[in-house]
Design an enzyme around this catalytic site. Structure first.
Site, PDB file in Angstrom:
ATOM      1  N   TYR A  98       0.805  -1.221   0.000  1.00 41.89           N
ATOM      2  CA  TYR A  98       0.000   0.000   0.000  1.00 41.89           C
ATOM      3  C   TYR A  98       0.846   1.282   0.000  1.00 41.89           C
ATOM      4  O   TYR A  98       0.498   2.238  -0.706  1.00 41.89           O
ATOM      5  CB  TYR A  98      -0.990  -0.014   1.161  1.00 41.89           C
ATOM      6  CG  TYR A  98      -2.178  -0.907   0.906  1.00 41.89           C
ATOM      7  CD1 TYR A  98      -3.318  -0.422   0.265  1.00 41.89           C
ATOM      8  CD2 TYR A  98      -2.157  -2.247   1.273  1.00 41.89           C
ATOM      9  CE1 TYR A  98      -4.406  -1.243   0.014  1.00 41.89           C
ATOM     10  CE2 TYR A  98      -3.246  -3.077   1.020  1.00 41.89           C
ATOM     11  CZ  TYR A  98      -4.362  -2.573   0.393  1.00 41.89           C
ATOM     12  OH  TYR A  98      -5.434  -3.391   0.134  1.00 41.89           O
ATOM     13  N   GLU A 140      -8.228  -7.385   5.107  1.00 40.39           N
ATOM     14  CA  GLU A 140      -7.435  -8.465   4.508  1.00 40.39           C
ATOM     15  C   GLU A 140      -6.694  -9.264   5.573  1.00 40.39           C
ATOM     16  O   GLU A 140      -6.567 -10.499   5.461  1.00 40.39           O
ATOM     17  CB  GLU A 140      -6.470  -7.866   3.475  1.00 40.39           C
ATOM     18  CG  GLU A 140      -7.203  -7.382   2.229  1.00 40.39           C
ATOM     19  CD  GLU A 140      -6.517  -6.237   1.507  1.00 40.39           C
ATOM     20  OE1 GLU A 140      -5.290  -6.054   1.701  1.00 40.39           O
ATOM     21  OE2 GLU A 140      -7.204  -5.505   0.766  1.00 40.39           O
TER      22      GLU A 140
END
Length: 402
Positions: A98, A140
């Site tokens: 990310y 996640e």
């Protein structure tokens, strides 16, 4: 929640960002793949990149998330985030990726918008990004824990037990874990990712719904050949599976994910699919039969013809095993007068004469135009919007927020 100062800035700049968002995402992917070519080779769908649909999907998800934040400051679009998180988990996306996305996305924003990106604007959109990213990372992490896998390590070797040619375009593959350990549990409606190594060394990944009973010792997927193979980028993996994978071969398969799953309620159900979208519905029918579901079940399917309807006989047989179920199949051609008497119809799905019980929960899978049309018809027949659930494959996951 988006802070009030940032919400004001994001609301004021949404039109400008929205107008330039596809230029921003296009430049973002150029920068990302220049710095990390392995991501295009082994993670991102090269067909979607070539077609530009991945760029459009990223643009849509950013705009949708930002718009939702400013319109609902005390909420977040959980349905959209949940669906994206399941897709990411099936691909093995890791939290460390990310910041890499953030770096190249914000470099693209600065380059496209230039002096309009003041420190105040950059800070506000930075907050939007990390609200979305951190929500996905947390989700996640939970999904990995539920499957008892370490972050991103979702892959196992599976052996192809047998292969069946369902139609000229669709082949079914029955799989078992190559390591001899039990197959992981899944919920009817979920999918797995399949990773294959192509001739140029790339490891491309695609998702396929599990079609068998959740309690079976093996797992089954049905793969439709997309396009004409090597000449069509988006058909790379399906063409490889059709041409090269047979009984005795091995595949790298992920843990099962996906949030289009049956709940435990005994409510009336409607399962609507088109084309290869019938695959998650078959697992649902298997589950309903195993559970002895007592309520009414309406099965709806659309295809080009009976000959292109993959697993057609299985679709009918499973419906017939339920206590109170009916099948309604529409074909664009070849639904003759003989088959019409059996519930086959010519043309596009039209639910006008199909009874839909009060309190029905509907599950849809197929091309977006089909699902939009069926959803509109169901709303017109009194089905609550909250009771219509659907699966979006490909890069349009963010659209499932509706």
């Amino acid at each position: 929640m988006l802070t009030e100062p940032s919400a004001l800035v994001v609301r004021a700049t949404l039109p400008a960002v929205g107008a330039a968002i596809e230029d921003i995402t296009g430049l973002f992917y150029e920068k990302l793949f220049a710095a990390h070519p392995e991501l295009l080779r082994d993670l991102f769908n090269r067909g979607n990149q070539a077609a530009g649909s991945q760029r459009q999907a990223l643009a849509g998800s950013i705009a949708a998330f930002a718009t939702y934040l400013v319109d609902h400051p005390d909420e977040r679009p959980d349905a959209m985030l949940r669906r994206i998180a399941h897709k990411h988990a099936s691909l093995g996306v890791r939290a460390e990726q990310y910041p890499v996305v953030h770096q190249h996305l914000f470099a693209a924003i600065a380059e496209v918008l230039g002096d309009a990106v003041t420190p105040e604007v950059a800070a506000a959109w930075d907050e939007v990004y990390w609200l979305m990213a951190n929500a996905l990372i947390a989700s996640e992490k939970r999904l990995y824990a539920e499957q008892d896998v370490t972050e991103g390590d979702v892959w196992r070797e599976w052996e192809v037990v047998d292969r069946t040619e369902e139609t000229p375009e669709v082949a079914s593959f029955r799989l078992r874990p190559a390591d001899g350990r039990p197959a992981p549990a899944f919920r009817a409606g979920q999918y797995v990712s399949v990773q294959v190594q192509l001739a140029d060394g790339a490891r491309q990944i695609r998702q396929y719904s599990l079609t068998g009973a959740p309690d079976a010792a093996t797992r089954s997927i049905a793969v439709k050949r997309v396009g004409d193979g090597a000449a069509t980028p988006e058909g790379e993996v399906s063409a490889h599976l059709h041409a090269r994978v047979h009984a005795g071969d091995r595949l790298r398969v992920s843990a099962p994910y996906g949030d289009l799953v049956l709940d435990s309620a005994e409510a009336p159900l409607l399962l609507a699919s088109a084309g290869i979208g019938c695959t998650p519905m078959l697992a649902m029918l298997e589950q309903l039969h195993a559970d002895g579901h007592p309520g009414p079940v309406t099965v709806v399917h659309a295809d080009r013809s009976p000959d292109t309807h993959a697993l057609h006989g299985h679709h009918e047989a499973l419906t017939g095993k339920l206590a109170d179920a009916s099948a309604h199949f529409w074909y664009e051609s070849d639904a003759s007068s003989e088959t019409t008497a059996s519930g086959y119809r010519t043309g596009r799905v039209d639910l006008k004469d199909v009874p839909v019980a009060a309190g029905t929960r509907a599950y849809l899978c197929g091309p977006l135009p089909f699902m939009r049309a069926v959803r509109e018809q169901l709303l017109g027949k009194g089905v609550a919007a909250a009771d219509i659930h659907y699966e979006v494959f490909g890069p349009d996951l963010w659209l499932a927020r509706a």
